[in-house]
Enzyme design. Sequence first.
Site, PDB file in Angstrom:
ATOM      1  N   GLY A  46       0.793  -1.235   0.000  1.00  0.00           N
ATOM      2  CA  GLY A  46       0.000   0.000   0.000  1.00  0.00           C
ATOM      3  C   GLY A  46       0.827   1.289   0.000  1.00  0.00           C
ATOM      4  N   ASN A  69      -1.042  -9.881  11.487  1.00  0.00           N
ATOM      5  CA  ASN A  69      -0.109  -8.790  11.241  1.00  0.00           C
ATOM      6  C   ASN A  69      -0.748  -7.448  11.569  1.00  0.00           C
ATOM      7  OD1 ASN A  69      -0.306  -6.780   8.762  1.00  0.00           O
ATOM      8  ND2 ASN A  69      -1.377  -8.651   8.160  1.00  0.00           N
ATOM      9  N   CYS A 130      -7.920  -1.724   5.867  1.00  0.00           N
ATOM     10  CA  CYS A 130      -6.785  -2.185   6.662  1.00  0.00           C
ATOM     11  C   CYS A 130      -7.178  -2.231   8.134  1.00  0.00           C
ATOM     12  CB  CYS A 130      -5.579  -1.275   6.494  1.00  0.00           C
ATOM     13  SG  CYS A 130      -4.178  -1.864   7.443  1.00  0.00           S
ATOM     14  N   LYS A 165     -10.956  -2.628  -2.391  1.00  0.00           N
ATOM     15  CA  LYS A 165     -10.711  -3.898  -1.680  1.00  0.00           C
ATOM     16  C   LYS A 165     -11.592  -3.936  -0.441  1.00  0.00           C
ATOM     17  CE  LYS A 165      -6.906  -6.660   0.091  1.00  0.00           C
ATOM     18  NZ  LYS A 165      -5.444  -6.811  -0.008  1.00  0.00           N
TER      19      LYS A 165
HETATM   20  C1  LIG Z   1       2.019  -8.981   6.108  1.00  0.00           C
HETATM   21  C2  LIG Z   1       0.801  -8.527   5.349  1.00  0.00           C
HETATM   22  C3  LIG Z   1       0.746  -7.233   4.846  1.00  0.00           C
HETATM   23  C4  LIG Z   1      -0.382  -6.789   4.142  1.00  0.00           C
HETATM   24  N1  LIG Z   1      -0.408  -5.515   3.622  1.00  0.00           N
HETATM   25  C5  LIG Z   1      -1.489  -5.096   2.894  1.00  0.00           C
HETATM   26  C6  LIG Z   1      -1.508  -3.798   2.298  1.00  0.00           C
HETATM   27  O1  LIG Z   1      -0.552  -3.031   2.343  1.00  0.00           O
HETATM   28  N2  LIG Z   1      -2.651  -3.429   1.641  1.00  0.00           N
HETATM   29  C7  LIG Z   1      -3.725  -4.266   1.526  1.00  0.00           C
HETATM   30  O2  LIG Z   1      -4.737  -3.892   0.902  1.00  0.00           O
HETATM   31  N3  LIG Z   1      -3.713  -5.520   2.049  1.00  0.00           N
HETATM   32  C8  LIG Z   1      -2.621  -5.945   2.728  1.00  0.00           C
HETATM   33  N4  LIG Z   1      -2.606  -7.229   3.254  1.00  0.00           N
HETATM   34  C9  LIG Z   1      -3.772  -8.122   3.048  1.00  0.00           C
HETATM   35  C10 LIG Z   1      -3.524  -9.104   1.905  1.00  0.00           C
HETATM   36  O3  LIG Z   1      -3.306  -8.436   0.679  1.00  0.00           O
HETATM   37  C11 LIG Z   1      -4.702 -10.107   1.759  1.00  0.00           C
HETATM   38  O4  LIG Z   1      -5.883  -9.377   1.473  1.00  0.00           O
HETATM   39  C12 LIG Z   1      -4.957 -10.926   3.007  1.00  0.00           C
HETATM   40  O5  LIG Z   1      -3.736 -11.271   3.641  1.00  0.00           O
HETATM   41  C13 LIG Z   1      -5.755 -12.208   2.707  1.00  0.00           C
HETATM   42  O6  LIG Z   1      -5.063 -13.068   1.834  1.00  0.00           O
HETATM   43  P1  LIG Z   1      -4.096 -14.277   2.338  1.00  0.00           P
HETATM   44  O7  LIG Z   1      -4.857 -15.030   3.381  1.00  0.00           O
HETATM   45  O8  LIG Z   1      -3.800 -15.085   1.107  1.00  0.00           O
HETATM   46  O9  LIG Z   1      -2.860 -13.629   2.909  1.00  0.00           O
HETATM   47  C14 LIG Z   1      -1.481  -7.677   3.954  1.00  0.00           C
HETATM   48  C15 LIG Z   1      -1.406  -8.985   4.468  1.00  0.00           C
HETATM   49  C16 LIG Z   1      -0.288  -9.423   5.152  1.00  0.00           C
HETATM   50  C17 LIG Z   1      -0.245 -10.839   5.673  1.00  0.00           C
END
Ligand SMILES: Cc1cc2nc3c(=O)[nH]c(=O)nc-3n(C[C@H](O)[C@H](O)[C@H](O)COP(=O)(O)O)c2cc1C
Length: 303
Positions: A46, A69, A130, A165
């Site tokens: 982001g 996180n 977020c 999102k």
């Molecule tokens: C360490 C970490 C950092 C993330 N940073 C962002 C971010 O900057 N912007 C955002 O929209 N989502 C962020 N997310 C969310 C992910 O893009 C995703 O929507 C969420 O983790 C669900 O998918 P997953 O279970 O495959 O990780 C972050 C997730 C993690 C684990």
Amino acid sequence: MSDVSVNIGGIRMKTPVMVASGTFGYGPEYADLVDLSGLGAIVVKGICVEPTLGNMTPRTAETRSGMLNAIGLPNPGFEGFVEKHMPFLRQYDVPVIVNVWGRTLEEYADIAEKFDSVDGVAGLEVNVSCPNIKEGSGLFGTDLNMFRQAIAGMRERTRLPLIPKLAPNVSDIKSFARTAEDCGADAISLINSYPAMAIDINTRRPKLANVTGGLSGPAIHPIAVKLVWEASSAVNIPVIGMGGIMTWEDAVEFIIAGATAVAVGTANFVNPLTAIEVAGGIREFLDRNGMASVSELTGTLET
Ligand SMILES: Cc1cc2nc3c(=O)[nH]c(=O)nc-3n(C[C@H](O)[C@H](O)[C@H](O)COP(=O)(O)O)c2cc1C
């Protein structure tokens, strides 16, 4: 061989599998391990208007079947990102989707306008969800009125494809999906991590300095599949499904539920090749089932 290319609001992707924001840095972090041109799209961490430091550490904690996180969206700001990271990203034949956020409605509209003229940006994913930010980004995803104003304000200021999102912790995901479409969004993505917390029982302190954080990984996959199914039934724009994808089967569930594309997040920390392998698995599944293209599978859930 089956055609796995997809079109997300004008963004042409070679495969339906992208990498999720915040789990793939800005690209260089993974470039020695993964052929970036083989990804459907890269969604970068982001970005907001000014540089931001993020939260205090510890910012991550492992949980059963997932991770927590509370990174707090550290980033080099618009100018830092464009100068430092875009030259690298432009070298690859892969759409770059920039995940953007703000603290106020004005900041959302400003960042949209700033990216409008940046060469090599395929689209904007709008983080209104977020769980680790106390202003704007953390709140607009659960307040329909603020959400509408944020997306409508951005739409006026950019021609780039807009992909809001969605937050998982709302009572009616369909109303957020419809509002995004009504405001001129080109696609929606969901889900962001789920608000959660974990406690160290010996110190009786939270495991994250921020106290609460966002849960991601396999633990949230069934929640995400349900929300993708509901959201996709409410809109005509493409849906990008994410949450806990570890295998191609997890991704196929999202596609059957109604997703046109999917994103791999937490799994990148375990196996950086997951997105490439998932795309291969989807293609083989389509071949085995005699489907000419991935669109034949999208939204085919039978209830
Ligand atoms: C360490 C970490 C950092 C993330 N940073 C962002 C971010 O900057 N912007 C955002 O929209 N989502 C962020 N997310 C969310 C992910 O893009 C995703 O929507 C969420 O983790 C669900 O998918 P997953 O279970 O495959 O990780 C972050 C997730 C993690 C684990």
